[in-house]
Scaffold this motif. Sequence first.
Motif, PDB file in Angstrom:
ATOM      1  N   ASP A   1       0.869  -1.179   0.000  1.00 10.83           N
ATOM      2  CA  ASP A   1       0.000   0.000   0.000  1.00 10.83           C
ATOM      3  C   ASP A   1       0.895   1.215   0.000  1.00 10.83           C
ATOM      4  OD1 ASP A   1      -2.509   1.465   2.217  1.00 10.83           O
ATOM      5  OD2 ASP A   1      -2.049   1.789   0.110  1.00 10.83           O
ATOM      6  N   ASP A   2       1.414   1.553  -1.150  1.00 12.52           N
ATOM      7  CA  ASP A   2       2.365   2.649  -1.284  1.00 12.52           C
ATOM      8  C   ASP A   2       1.729   3.761  -2.092  1.00 12.52           C
ATOM      9  OD1 ASP A   2       5.010   0.243  -1.769  1.00 12.52           O
ATOM     10  OD2 ASP A   2       4.242   1.132   0.066  1.00 12.52           O
ATOM     11  N   PRO A   3       0.940   4.608  -1.457  1.00 10.43           N
ATOM     12  CA  PRO A   3       0.298   5.679  -2.226  1.00 10.43           C
ATOM     13  C   PRO A   3       1.308   6.706  -2.684  1.00 10.43           C
ATOM     14  CG  PRO A   3      -0.037   6.020   0.118  1.00 10.43           C
ATOM     15  CD  PRO A   3       0.649   4.690  -0.018  1.00 10.43           C
ATOM     16  N   PRO A   4       1.033   7.386  -3.752  1.00  8.82           N
ATOM     17  CA  PRO A   4       1.935   8.470  -4.155  1.00  8.82           C
ATOM     18  C   PRO A   4       1.903   9.595  -3.135  1.00  8.82           C
ATOM     19  CG  PRO A   4      -0.086   8.515  -5.452  1.00  8.82           C
ATOM     20  CD  PRO A   4      -0.117   7.245  -4.656  1.00  8.82           C
ATOM     21  N   ALA A   5       2.984  10.337  -3.103  1.00  4.67           N
ATOM     22  CA  ALA A   5       3.056  11.447  -2.163  1.00  4.67           C
ATOM     23  C   ALA A   5       1.925  12.434  -2.430  1.00  4.67           C
ATOM     24  CB  ALA A   5       4.397  12.154  -2.296  1.00  4.67           C
ATOM     25  N   PRO A   6       1.325  12.988  -1.380  1.00  3.28           N
ATOM     26  CA  PRO A   6       0.227  13.930  -1.582  1.00  3.28           C
ATOM     27  C   PRO A   6       0.700  15.189  -2.290  1.00  3.28           C
ATOM     28  CG  PRO A   6       0.955  13.961   0.698  1.00  3.28           C
ATOM     29  CD  PRO A   6       1.653  12.811   0.043  1.00  3.28           C
ATOM     30  N   ALA A   7      -0.143  15.718  -3.131  1.00  2.00           N
ATOM     31  CA  ALA A   7       0.181  16.935  -3.865  1.00  2.00           C
ATOM     32  C   ALA A   7      -0.629  18.094  -3.300  1.00  2.00           C
ATOM     33  CB  ALA A   7      -0.120  16.762  -5.343  1.00  2.00           C
ATOM     34  N   VAL A   8       0.058  19.116  -2.788  1.00  5.09           N
ATOM     35  CA  VAL A   8      -0.584  20.336  -2.306  1.00  5.09           C
ATOM     36  C   VAL A   8      -0.139  21.461  -3.231  1.00  5.09           C
ATOM     37  CG1 VAL A   8      -0.792  21.970  -0.407  1.00  5.09           C
ATOM     38  CG2 VAL A   8      -0.666  19.522   0.070  1.00  5.09           C
ATOM     39  N   HIS A   9      -1.045  21.930  -4.048  1.00  3.10           N
ATOM     40  CA  HIS A   9      -0.697  22.912  -5.071  1.00  3.10           C
ATOM     41  C   HIS A   9      -0.924  24.344  -4.593  1.00  3.10           C
ATOM     42  CE1 HIS A   9      -0.256  19.584  -7.857  1.00  3.10           C
ATOM     43  NE2 HIS A   9      -1.488  19.179  -7.586  1.00  3.10           N
ATOM     44  N   ASP A  10      -1.551  24.514  -3.439  1.00  2.37           N
ATOM     45  CA  ASP A  10      -1.812  25.864  -2.938  1.00  2.37           C
ATOM     46  C   ASP A  10      -0.511  26.524  -2.506  1.00  2.37           C
ATOM     47  OD1 ASP A  10      -4.485  25.313  -3.303  1.00  2.37           O
ATOM     48  OD2 ASP A  10      -4.809  24.725  -1.217  1.00  2.37           O
ATOM     49  N   VAL A  11      -0.424  27.825  -2.719  1.00  2.00           N
ATOM     50  CA  VAL A  11       0.699  28.603  -2.204  1.00  2.00           C
ATOM     51  C   VAL A  11       0.608  28.637  -0.689  1.00  2.00           C
ATOM     52  CG1 VAL A  11       1.741  30.904  -2.134  1.00  2.00           C
ATOM     53  CG2 VAL A  11       0.855  29.992  -4.293  1.00  2.00           C
ATOM     54  N   PHE A  12       1.747  28.476  -0.015  1.00  2.67           N
ATOM     55  CA  PHE A  12       1.742  28.531   1.442  1.00  2.67           C
ATOM     56  C   PHE A  12       1.412  29.952   1.896  1.00  2.67           C
ATOM     57  CE2 PHE A  12       3.388  29.003   5.674  1.00  2.67           C
ATOM     58  CZ  PHE A  12       3.150  27.770   6.275  1.00  2.67           C
ATOM     59  N   ARG A  13       0.455  30.060   2.792  1.00  6.58           N
ATOM     60  CA  ARG A  13       0.081  31.359   3.348  1.00  6.58           C
ATOM     61  C   ARG A  13       0.074  31.265   4.862  1.00  6.58           C
ATOM     62  NH1 ARG A  13      -3.577  31.207  -1.258  1.00  6.58           N
ATOM     63  NH2 ARG A  13      -3.124  32.941  -2.656  1.00  6.58           N
ATOM     64  N   ILE A  14       0.717  32.215   5.496  1.00  8.86           N
ATOM     65  CA  ILE A  14       0.776  32.215   6.954  1.00  8.86           C
ATOM     66  C   ILE A  14      -0.609  32.484   7.542  1.00  8.86           C
ATOM     67  CG2 ILE A  14       3.153  33.078   6.903  1.00  8.86           C
ATOM     68  CD1 ILE A  14       1.833  35.752   8.029  1.00  8.86           C
ATOM     69  N   ASP A  15      -0.762  32.144   8.805  1.00 10.11           N
ATOM     70  CA  ASP A  15      -1.977  32.508   9.528  1.00 10.11           C
ATOM     71  C   ASP A  15      -1.832  33.967   9.954  1.00 10.11           C
ATOM     72  OD1 ASP A  15      -3.822  32.973  11.731  1.00 10.11           O
ATOM     73  OD2 ASP A  15      -4.203  30.822  11.659  1.00 10.11           O
ATOM     74  N   GLN A  16      -2.600  34.822   9.306  1.00 11.87           N
ATOM     75  CA  GLN A  16      -2.447  36.257   9.542  1.00 11.87           C
ATOM     76  C   GLN A  16      -2.860  36.656  10.953  1.00 11.87           C
ATOM     77  OE1 GLN A  16      -3.211  40.395   7.146  1.00 11.87           O
ATOM     78  NE2 GLN A  16      -4.618  38.728   6.813  1.00 11.87           N
ATOM     79  N   HIS A  17      -3.861  35.985  11.517  1.00 11.91           N
ATOM     80  CA  HIS A  17      -4.284  36.313  12.871  1.00 11.91           C
ATOM     81  C   HIS A  17      -3.166  36.014  13.872  1.00 11.91           C
ATOM     82  CE1 HIS A  17      -6.742  36.767  16.437  1.00 11.91           C
ATOM     83  NE2 HIS A  17      -6.476  35.530  16.787  1.00 11.91           N
ATOM     84  N   VAL A  18      -2.504  34.853  13.735  1.00 11.55           N
ATOM     85  CA  VAL A  18      -1.394  34.516  14.627  1.00 11.55           C
ATOM     86  C   VAL A  18      -0.243  35.501  14.433  1.00 11.55           C
ATOM     87  CG1 VAL A  18       0.305  32.742  15.211  1.00 11.55           C
ATOM     88  CG2 VAL A  18      -2.048  32.085  14.717  1.00 11.55           C
ATOM     89  N   PHE A  19       0.010  35.884  13.179  1.00 11.77           N
ATOM     90  CA  PHE A  19       1.078  36.843  12.890  1.00 11.77           C
ATOM     91  C   PHE A  19       0.860  38.154  13.636  1.00 11.77           C
ATOM     92  CE2 PHE A  19       2.235  40.554  10.277  1.00 11.77           C
ATOM     93  CZ  PHE A  19       3.619  40.435  10.296  1.00 11.77           C
ATOM     94  N   TRP A  20      -0.328  38.742  13.464  1.00 15.23           N
ATOM     95  CA  TRP A  20      -0.581  40.034  14.103  1.00 15.23           C
ATOM     96  C   TRP A  20      -0.637  39.902  15.629  1.00 15.23           C
ATOM     97  CZ3 TRP A  20       0.227  44.498  12.022  1.00 15.23           C
ATOM     98  CH2 TRP A  20       0.091  44.668  10.641  1.00 15.23           C
ATOM     99  N   HIS A  21      -1.201  38.824  16.116  1.00 15.74           N
ATOM    100  CA  HIS A  21      -1.278  38.621  17.566  1.00 15.74           C
ATOM    101  C   HIS A  21       0.124  38.585  18.159  1.00 15.74           C
ATOM    102  CE1 HIS A  21      -3.022  37.105  21.357  1.00 15.74           C
ATOM    103  NE2 HIS A  21      -1.929  36.368  21.422  1.00 15.74           N
ATOM    104  N   THR A  22       1.043  37.883  17.483  1.00 13.26           N
ATOM    105  CA  THR A  22       2.412  37.782  17.987  1.00 13.26           C
ATOM    106  C   THR A  22       3.151  39.101  17.853  1.00 13.26           C
ATOM    107  OG1 THR A  22       2.470  35.443  17.338  1.00 13.26           O
ATOM    108  CG2 THR A  22       4.580  36.513  17.775  1.00 13.26           C
ATOM    109  N   LEU A  23       3.062  39.700  16.673  1.00 15.05           N
ATOM    110  CA  LEU A  23       3.827  40.919  16.410  1.00 15.05           C
ATOM    111  C   LEU A  23       3.410  42.049  17.340  1.00 15.05           C
ATOM    112  CD1 LEU A  23       5.979  42.095  14.500  1.00 15.05           C
ATOM    113  CD2 LEU A  23       4.119  42.889  13.046  1.00 15.05           C
TER     114      LEU A  23
END
Length: 389
Positions: free
Chosen positions: A324-346
């Motif tokens: 059971d060797d599935p192919p590696a998952p493909a994630v085509h979306d651009v990585f985007r940070i969690d903006q709420h966590v960013f502003w909360h931290t900054l």
Amino acid sequence: MFVFVCAGCDAELTAPLSQVALPVHAHQQYGNGLQLPVLMEPGTFAVEPEPWGPPWRRPEETGPDEAAAHGVHGPVHALSGGVPGPIVIAPGDTRGAVLIPEKRGGACCGLAGGDGPNMACAACGLPVASRIDDCSLWQAVWLAPGAVRPLPVEADDAGPLSWAELMAEGKGVPPFEPITSWASLFGASDRWHWSPQWVAAAGQALAHLLAASEGRAVAVPDGLASEMFRRDLDALLPAGPPARRAVFAGPGLSAPDADARILLVPSHPRTGEVWAPRTGDARTPAASAYPVPLPFGVWLRLVFPEPELPVPASRLMPEDVLRDDPPAPAVHDVFRIDQHVFWHTLARLPAVRRPWLAEILAPLTPHPRAGTFQSADEGLRDPGPCPVL
């Protein structure tokens, strides 16, 4: 270890629990209509040290002195006037509490807690907690401060693992995972996404990277780290040398290079302690470098990626061998940070008051619906009222 009991009648409301660090993604809202798993590991609890929950007040309603008293030094969408200290646990660790059906909290697919506590003590009826299981929210139960109190209990508790033990355990967080939507007909594996934990971790780390940049370009390691941070760092910081180098540092790694001014280091999953290099000379480069924290599970997979899944065999296999060797998952979306966590931290870093950083942030807005800097951040919803109190 502790058992939390009702403040009204002392009835036990939880199983015995050990305290761990509050996850970076504790208040995260990820995607749109997605089913997120349980936030906390069974048998653990964490405490939110800040005020959290309604009433929410806009910045124009509060002055800088009041914000600073809450540890907030920069722009925020709203300040909480709630009570500090809510305790979060896994739903399966609750005992002796019942739902209050009429308090759904304005949720669309489950419970959100926007109407206040939606769970009551079964013994005396005191509202004690909020059960959260709405779409795009981590499933959890938040015990309301003042409605419960901790009671120490005798139980086996080995204490936090050492860094060496954490490395030996090797419990990392994969960068991709299958997440299903509430309307899915195919189950959890129909679509792979960037891990919500990675998205939240990147939001926290990017805030620290900006604070550590001193207004100069920052170079991060190639690979997944570059995919996480490079786009936003290039958008926010001036181009060209001399760039400040950010390198991985932590248990199992050799000492960082002398010219590394920023260290990407793990934080302990139980204590919250940020790893620091051991050195007897405070004048060494590692001692003066800026530590950028990453949750241990994310840091581990950044530094030691899992090997690629094997390619399915093209020839016939023996009858007694199952593959059971599935192919590696493909994630085509651009990585985007969690903006709420960013502003909360900054907003909680004193460096946000420095003129060069204030100039960088001036064209931006802390509102969660504004998008991540240069591109619209699809799927991130307005946090709105916190589902705690």
